[in-house]
Design a protein around this motif. Structure first.
Motif, PDB file in Angstrom:
ATOM      1  N   LYS A  36      45.981  43.018   7.176  1.00 52.20           N
ATOM      2  CA  LYS A  36      46.149  41.696   6.590  1.00 52.20           C
ATOM      3  C   LYS A  36      47.598  41.256   6.666  1.00 52.20           C
ATOM      4  CE  LYS A  36      42.075  41.789   4.004  1.00 52.20           C
ATOM      5  NZ  LYS A  36      41.188  42.401   3.324  1.00 52.20           N
ATOM      6  N   GLY A  37      47.772  39.977   6.872  1.00 53.50           N
ATOM      7  CA  GLY A  37      49.108  39.400   6.988  1.00 53.50           C
ATOM      8  C   GLY A  37      49.409  38.504   5.809  1.00 53.50           C
ATOM      9  N   GLY A  38      49.948  37.337   6.087  1.00 52.37           N
ATOM     10  CA  GLY A  38      50.360  36.394   5.057  1.00 52.37           C
ATOM     11  C   GLY A  38      49.189  35.734   4.356  1.00 52.37           C
ATOM     12  N   MET A  39      49.527  34.895   3.407  1.00 49.98           N
ATOM     13  CA  MET A  39      48.518  34.185   2.617  1.00 49.98           C
ATOM     14  C   MET A  39      48.254  32.816   3.242  1.00 49.98           C
ATOM     15  SD  MET A  39      47.722  36.147   0.066  1.00 49.98           S
ATOM     16  CE  MET A  39      47.100  35.230  -1.292  1.00 49.98           C
ATOM     17  N   THR A  40      47.032  32.380   3.115  1.00 47.54           N
ATOM     18  CA  THR A  40      46.652  31.028   3.494  1.00 47.54           C
ATOM     19  C   THR A  40      45.742  30.496   2.393  1.00 47.54           C
ATOM     20  OG1 THR A  40      45.776  29.645   5.262  1.00 47.54           O
ATOM     21  CG2 THR A  40      44.633  31.717   4.843  1.00 47.54           C
ATOM     22  N   MET A  41      45.631  29.201   2.308  1.00 47.47           N
ATOM     23  CA  MET A  41      44.770  28.595   1.291  1.00 47.47           C
ATOM     24  C   MET A  41      43.451  28.179   1.956  1.00 47.47           C
ATOM     25  SD  MET A  41      46.558  29.084  -1.145  1.00 47.47           S
ATOM     26  CE  MET A  41      47.204  28.366  -2.587  1.00 47.47           C
ATOM     27  N   VAL A  42      42.351  28.622   1.382  1.00 50.65           N
ATOM     28  CA  VAL A  42      41.028  28.294   1.892  1.00 50.65           C
ATOM     29  C   VAL A  42      40.334  27.401   0.869  1.00 50.65           C
ATOM     30  CG1 VAL A  42      38.791  29.228   2.597  1.00 50.65           C
ATOM     31  CG2 VAL A  42      40.899  30.450   3.176  1.00 50.65           C
ATOM     32  N   VAL A  43      39.817  26.280   1.326  1.00 52.99           N
ATOM     33  CA  VAL A  43      39.134  25.347   0.440  1.00 52.99           C
ATOM     34  C   VAL A  43      37.641  25.634   0.506  1.00 52.99           C
ATOM     35  CG1 VAL A  43      38.683  22.918  -0.048  1.00 52.99           C
ATOM     36  CG2 VAL A  43      40.900  23.619   0.899  1.00 52.99           C
ATOM     37  N   ASN A  44      37.043  25.894  -0.656  1.00 53.81           N
ATOM     38  CA  ASN A  44      35.582  26.000  -0.706  1.00 53.81           C
ATOM     39  C   ASN A  44      35.046  24.783  -1.459  1.00 53.81           C
ATOM     40  OD1 ASN A  44      35.743  26.553  -3.469  1.00 53.81           O
ATOM     41  ND2 ASN A  44      35.592  28.767  -3.189  1.00 53.81           N
ATOM     42  N   GLU A  45      33.791  24.785  -1.897  1.00 54.83           N
ATOM     43  CA  GLU A  45      33.214  23.607  -2.543  1.00 54.83           C
ATOM     44  C   GLU A  45      33.895  23.241  -3.856  1.00 54.83           C
ATOM     45  OE1 GLU A  45      30.563  26.379  -2.297  1.00 54.83           O
ATOM     46  OE2 GLU A  45      30.702  25.933  -0.168  1.00 54.83           O
ATOM     47  N   LYS A  46      34.455  24.227  -4.563  1.00 52.49           N
ATOM     48  CA  LYS A  46      34.957  23.976  -5.911  1.00 52.49           C
ATOM     49  C   LYS A  46      36.479  24.040  -6.044  1.00 52.49           C
ATOM     50  CE  LYS A  46      30.827  25.954  -7.935  1.00 52.49           C
ATOM     51  NZ  LYS A  46      30.274  27.011  -8.751  1.00 52.49           N
ATOM     52  N   GLU A  47      37.121  24.853  -5.230  1.00 48.01           N
ATOM     53  CA  GLU A  47      38.551  25.086  -5.462  1.00 48.01           C
ATOM     54  C   GLU A  47      39.275  25.532  -4.198  1.00 48.01           C
ATOM     55  OE1 GLU A  47      38.629  28.226  -8.372  1.00 48.01           O
ATOM     56  OE2 GLU A  47      37.406  29.517  -7.148  1.00 48.01           O
ATOM     57  N   ILE A  48      40.592  25.623  -4.331  1.00 49.95           N
ATOM     58  CA  ILE A  48      41.421  26.171  -3.264  1.00 49.95           C
ATOM     59  C   ILE A  48      41.697  27.629  -3.626  1.00 49.95           C
ATOM     60  CG2 ILE A  48      43.640  26.037  -2.094  1.00 49.95           C
ATOM     61  CD1 ILE A  48      43.683  23.053  -2.768  1.00 49.95           C
ATOM     62  N   VAL A  49      41.410  28.535  -2.703  1.00 48.67           N
ATOM     63  CA  VAL A  49      41.520  29.960  -2.977  1.00 48.67           C
ATOM     64  C   VAL A  49      42.567  30.578  -2.041  1.00 48.67           C
ATOM     65  CG1 VAL A  49      40.253  32.149  -3.046  1.00 48.67           C
ATOM     66  CG2 VAL A  49      39.082  30.010  -3.594  1.00 48.67           C
ATOM     67  N   PRO A  50      43.602  31.247  -2.616  1.00 45.99           N
ATOM     68  CA  PRO A  50      44.545  31.943  -1.738  1.00 45.99           C
ATOM     69  C   PRO A  50      43.858  33.150  -1.101  1.00 45.99           C
ATOM     70  CG  PRO A  50      45.092  32.315  -4.044  1.00 45.99           C
ATOM     71  CD  PRO A  50      43.933  31.369  -4.014  1.00 45.99           C
ATOM     72  N   THR A  51      44.003  33.296   0.194  1.00 45.11           N
ATOM     73  CA  THR A  51      43.319  34.359   0.939  1.00 45.11           C
ATOM     74  C   THR A  51      44.284  34.987   1.932  1.00 45.11           C
ATOM     75  OG1 THR A  51      41.302  33.039   0.798  1.00 45.11           O
ATOM     76  CG2 THR A  51      41.304  34.848   2.372  1.00 45.11           C
ATOM     77  N   ARG A  52      44.211  36.295   2.051  1.00 42.89           N
ATOM     78  CA  ARG A  52      45.023  36.982   3.068  1.00 42.89           C
ATOM     79  C   ARG A  52      44.345  36.833   4.415  1.00 42.89           C
ATOM     80  NH1 ARG A  52      49.400  39.553   1.977  1.00 42.89           N
ATOM     81  NH2 ARG A  52      49.844  40.297  -0.088  1.00 42.89           N
ATOM     82  N   THR A  53      45.127  36.531   5.418  1.00 39.27           N
ATOM     83  CA  THR A  53      44.577  36.376   6.764  1.00 39.27           C
ATOM     84  C   THR A  53      44.651  37.702   7.509  1.00 39.27           C
ATOM     85  OG1 THR A  53      46.727  35.685   7.587  1.00 39.27           O
ATOM     86  CG2 THR A  53      45.221  33.953   6.905  1.00 39.27           C
ATOM     87  N   VAL A  54      43.675  37.920   8.367  1.00 46.47           N
ATOM     88  CA  VAL A  54      43.690  39.103   9.229  1.00 46.47           C
ATOM     89  C   VAL A  54      44.558  38.746  10.432  1.00 46.47           C
ATOM     90  CG1 VAL A  54      42.322  40.626  10.689  1.00 46.47           C
ATOM     91  CG2 VAL A  54      41.440  39.891   8.466  1.00 46.47           C
ATOM     92  N   THR A  55      45.680  39.455  10.571  1.00 52.89           N
ATOM     93  CA  THR A  55      46.600  39.139  11.662  1.00 52.89           C
ATOM     94  C   THR A  55      46.363  40.010  12.884  1.00 52.89           C
ATOM     95  OG1 THR A  55      48.246  40.646  10.718  1.00 52.89           O
ATOM     96  CG2 THR A  55      48.394  38.331  10.104  1.00 52.89           C
ATOM     97  N   ARG A  56      45.834  41.196  12.650  1.00 57.64           N
ATOM     98  CA  ARG A  56      45.515  42.088  13.759  1.00 57.64           C
ATOM     99  C   ARG A  56      44.655  43.222  13.218  1.00 57.64           C
ATOM    100  NH1 ARG A  56      51.214  45.204  14.978  1.00 57.64           N
ATOM    101  NH2 ARG A  56      51.314  46.183  12.969  1.00 57.64           N
ATOM    102  N   TRP A  57      44.345  44.161  14.102  1.00 51.64           N
ATOM    103  CA  TRP A  57      43.487  45.288  13.726  1.00 51.64           C
ATOM    104  C   TRP A  57      44.288  46.573  13.766  1.00 51.64           C
ATOM    105  CZ3 TRP A  57      38.885  44.108  11.791  1.00 51.64           C
ATOM    106  CH2 TRP A  57      38.393  42.830  12.055  1.00 51.64           C
ATOM    107  N   ARG A  58      43.961  47.494  12.882  1.00 50.53           N
ATOM    108  CA  ARG A  58      44.639  48.778  12.817  1.00 50.53           C
ATOM    109  C   ARG A  58      43.624  49.886  13.061  1.00 50.53           C
ATOM    110  NH1 ARG A  58      48.072  49.663   7.681  1.00 50.53           N
ATOM    111  NH2 ARG A  58      49.643  48.716   8.992  1.00 50.53           N
ATOM    112  N   VAL A  59      43.999  50.835  13.900  1.00 51.92           N
ATOM    113  CA  VAL A  59      43.156  51.999  14.162  1.00 51.92           C
ATOM    114  C   VAL A  59      43.537  53.082  13.154  1.00 51.92           C
ATOM    115  CG1 VAL A  59      42.558  53.770  15.848  1.00 51.92           C
ATOM    116  CG2 VAL A  59      42.964  51.416  16.606  1.00 51.92           C
TER     117      VAL A  59
END
Length: 171
Positions: A36-59
């Motif tokens: 997981k990388g930085g935070m982004t805001m995701v809007v759903n039906e009711k609110e804005i939710v801070p969410t961590r974005t997947v920036t890459r994959w780790r083995v």
């Protein structure tokens, strides 16, 4: 996900950190997990939710079987709040990340087979200490304390692979 594993295995082979091994009593599986990388805001039906974005994959290698059979090293790790307290009031400080720091610690040839992992292409073992081994943090901390013993608590703090350098002057 297979492409992610293949790319990482090829990278580790190129650096000499791993080697193919055909027979080992200790074979651990590989998992690919999101990094997981930085935070982004995701809007759903009711609110804005801070969410961590997947920036890459780790083995990651699942060493639970090996860790369960391992005698634990109880070398003390520092308390982060005590380290931060020593940093407070300092005029200058710098945080350093020991990139691939664990990979600087060689594994005894007789113990390398215990790090064997399997993936769709082959089985491999590490020559240098990977993440995931239960004693890796204590081993790395012990090594760093031995190297920087004259600086720890006076101008430097070491917490596993993170370093904080501090002082009352830039020099």
């Amino acid at each position: 996900m297979g492409e992610v594993v293949k790319k990482e295995v090829l990278r580790l082979l190129d650096t000499g950190l791993i080697y193919p091994i055909s027979d080992s009593s200790w074979v651990s599986p590989v998992h690919v997990v999101p990094k997981k990388g930085g935070m982004t805001m995701v809007v759903n039906e009711k609110e804005i939710v801070p969410t961590r974005t997947v920036t890459r994959w780790r083995v990651c290698i699942d060493y639970r079987k090996w860790n369960d059979a391992t005698r634990k090293d109880h070398f003390p790790l520092p308390f982060i709040d005590q380290m931060l307290e020593r940093l407070s009031g300092q005029q200058f400080y710098c945080f350093l990340d020991s990139f691939s720091g664990y990979f600087q610690i060689p594994i005894s040839p007789k113990d390398q087979e215990k790090t064997t992992f399997t993936c769709p292409y082959d089985t491999f073992a590490y020559r240098r200490m990977p993440f995931g081994l239960c004693n890796a943090p204590a081993t790395f901390q012990r090594c760093m304390v031995a190297i920087f013993q004259d600086m720890i608590e006076t101008s430097m703090e070491v917490f596993m692979d993170d370093f904080s350098v501090f002082g009352s002057s830039f020099d």
